[in-house]
Design a protein around this motif. Structure first.
Motif, PDB file in Angstrom:
ATOM      1  N   SER A  13       0.811  -1.216   0.000  1.00  0.00           N
ATOM      2  CA  SER A  13       0.000   0.000   0.000  1.00  0.00           C
ATOM      3  C   SER A  13       0.846   1.269   0.000  1.00  0.00           C
ATOM      4  CB  SER A  13      -0.922   0.012   1.216  1.00  0.00           C
ATOM      5  OG  SER A  13      -1.801  -1.071   1.156  1.00  0.00           O
ATOM      6  N   CYS A  14       1.949   1.259   0.765  1.00  0.00           N
ATOM      7  CA  CYS A  14       2.736   2.486   0.910  1.00  0.00           C
ATOM      8  C   CYS A  14       4.140   2.367   0.322  1.00  0.00           C
ATOM      9  CB  CYS A  14       2.817   2.889   2.376  1.00  0.00           C
ATOM     10  SG  CYS A  14       3.713   1.731   3.415  1.00  0.00           S
ATOM     11  N   ASP A  15       4.517   1.209  -0.205  1.00  0.00           N
ATOM     12  CA  ASP A  15       5.853   0.961  -0.766  1.00  0.00           C
ATOM     13  C   ASP A  15       6.975   1.254   0.213  1.00  0.00           C
ATOM     14  OD1 ASP A  15       4.988   0.034  -3.225  1.00  0.00           O
ATOM     15  OD2 ASP A  15       4.861   2.041  -4.060  1.00  0.00           O
ATOM     16  N   GLY A  16       6.737   1.064   1.497  1.00  0.00           N
ATOM     17  CA  GLY A  16       7.763   1.264   2.510  1.00  0.00           C
ATOM     18  C   GLY A  16       7.812   2.672   3.083  1.00  0.00           C
ATOM     19  N   PHE A  17       7.072   3.600   2.492  1.00  0.00           N
ATOM     20  CA  PHE A  17       7.005   4.961   3.032  1.00  0.00           C
ATOM     21  C   PHE A  17       5.769   5.016   3.923  1.00  0.00           C
ATOM     22  CE2 PHE A  17       9.315   5.283  -0.939  1.00  0.00           C
ATOM     23  CZ  PHE A  17      10.439   5.986  -0.526  1.00  0.00           C
ATOM     24  N   ALA A  18       5.918   4.552   5.148  1.00  0.00           N
ATOM     25  CA  ALA A  18       4.780   4.271   6.011  1.00  0.00           C
ATOM     26  C   ALA A  18       4.156   5.492   6.666  1.00  0.00           C
ATOM     27  CB  ALA A  18       5.201   3.287   7.094  1.00  0.00           C
ATOM     28  N   ALA A  19       4.874   6.592   6.728  1.00  0.00           N
ATOM     29  CA  ALA A  19       4.324   7.784   7.372  1.00  0.00           C
ATOM     30  C   ALA A  19       4.502   8.981   6.453  1.00  0.00           C
ATOM     31  CB  ALA A  19       5.017   8.032   8.700  1.00  0.00           C
ATOM     32  N   ALA A  20       3.563   9.902   6.563  1.00  0.00           N
ATOM     33  CA  ALA A  20       3.627  11.115   5.752  1.00  0.00           C
ATOM     34  C   ALA A  20       3.299  12.311   6.628  1.00  0.00           C
ATOM     35  CB  ALA A  20       2.636  11.036   4.596  1.00  0.00           C
ATOM     36  N   CYS A  40       0.386   4.730   7.514  1.00  0.00           N
ATOM     37  CA  CYS A  40      -0.296   3.841   6.569  1.00  0.00           C
ATOM     38  C   CYS A  40      -1.234   2.914   7.340  1.00  0.00           C
ATOM     39  CB  CYS A  40       0.743   3.019   5.804  1.00  0.00           C
ATOM     40  SG  CYS A  40       0.049   1.736   4.757  1.00  0.00           S
ATOM     41  N   PRO A  41      -2.510   2.828   6.953  1.00  0.00           N
ATOM     42  CA  PRO A  41      -3.434   1.963   7.680  1.00  0.00           C
ATOM     43  C   PRO A  41      -3.189   0.466   7.449  1.00  0.00           C
ATOM     44  CG  PRO A  41      -4.555   3.011   5.840  1.00  0.00           C
ATOM     45  CD  PRO A  41      -3.178   3.600   5.905  1.00  0.00           C
ATOM     46  N   ALA A  42      -2.557   0.112   6.351  1.00  0.00           N
ATOM     47  CA  ALA A  42      -2.345  -1.308   6.053  1.00  0.00           C
ATOM     48  C   ALA A  42      -1.255  -1.919   6.932  1.00  0.00           C
ATOM     49  CB  ALA A  42      -1.993  -1.492   4.587  1.00  0.00           C
ATOM     50  N   CYS A  43      -0.138  -1.205   7.097  1.00  0.00           N
ATOM     51  CA  CYS A  43       0.980  -1.743   7.884  1.00  0.00           C
ATOM     52  C   CYS A  43       1.105  -1.067   9.240  1.00  0.00           C
ATOM     53  CB  CYS A  43       2.276  -1.617   7.108  1.00  0.00           C
ATOM     54  SG  CYS A  43       2.781   0.088   6.787  1.00  0.00           S
ATOM     55  N   GLY A  45       2.104   1.893   9.980  1.00  0.00           N
ATOM     56  CA  GLY A  45       3.281   2.732  10.119  1.00  0.00           C
ATOM     57  C   GLY A  45       4.613   2.023  10.176  1.00  0.00           C
ATOM     58  N   SER A  46       4.650   0.713   9.977  1.00  0.00           N
ATOM     59  CA  SER A  46       5.924  -0.008  10.043  1.00  0.00           C
ATOM     60  C   SER A  46       6.631  -0.065   8.691  1.00  0.00           C
ATOM     61  CB  SER A  46       5.710  -1.426  10.557  1.00  0.00           C
ATOM     62  OG  SER A  46       5.010  -2.194   9.610  1.00  0.00           O
ATOM     63  N   GLY A  47       5.889   0.022   7.594  1.00  0.00           N
ATOM     64  CA  GLY A  47       6.482  -0.053   6.262  1.00  0.00           C
ATOM     65  C   GLY A  47       6.683  -1.462   5.761  1.00  0.00           C
ATOM     66  N   ARG A  48       6.375  -2.441   6.586  1.00  0.00           N
ATOM     67  CA  ARG A  48       6.566  -3.848   6.219  1.00  0.00           C
ATOM     68  C   ARG A  48       5.306  -4.640   6.528  1.00  0.00           C
ATOM     69  NH1 ARG A  48      11.391  -4.637   4.015  1.00  0.00           N
ATOM     70  NH2 ARG A  48      13.019  -3.277   4.758  1.00  0.00           N
ATOM     71  N   GLN A  49       5.098  -5.708   5.785  1.00  0.00           N
ATOM     72  CA  GLN A  49       4.008  -6.644   6.043  1.00  0.00           C
ATOM     73  C   GLN A  49       4.589  -8.041   6.030  1.00  0.00           C
ATOM     74  OE1 GLN A  49       1.073  -5.878   3.016  1.00  0.00           O
ATOM     75  NE2 GLN A  49      -0.020  -4.480   4.346  1.00  0.00           N
TER      76      GLN A  49
END
Length: 59
Positions: A13-20, A40-43, A45-49
């Motif tokens: 969802s965020c391609d590793g850019f978990a926060a904006a 990012c709601p999917a991960c 805020g970690s950037g990884r799944q």
């Protein structure tokens, strides 16, 4: 020779850019901009799944 397996992957969802940080256009009294920090709601805020194989094995 053993291969290293990845147990996590970059979030799709965020391609590793978990926060904006998003500017709202307004400013504080000292002149700095008002910003909102959004994760990012999917991960969450970690950037990884976790890898899909691990998710299927648990369920």
């Amino acid at each position: 020779m053993p291969q290293h397996t990845r147990t996590t992957r970059v979030c799709r969802s965020c391609d590793g850019f978990a926060a904006a940080a998003i500017t709202t256009g307004t400013r504080h009294r000292d002149g700095t901009r008002v910003t909102l920090h959004v994760a990012c709601p999917a991960c969450k805020g970690s950037g990884r799944q976790p890898a899909a194989a691990l998710i299927r094995a648990r369920g």
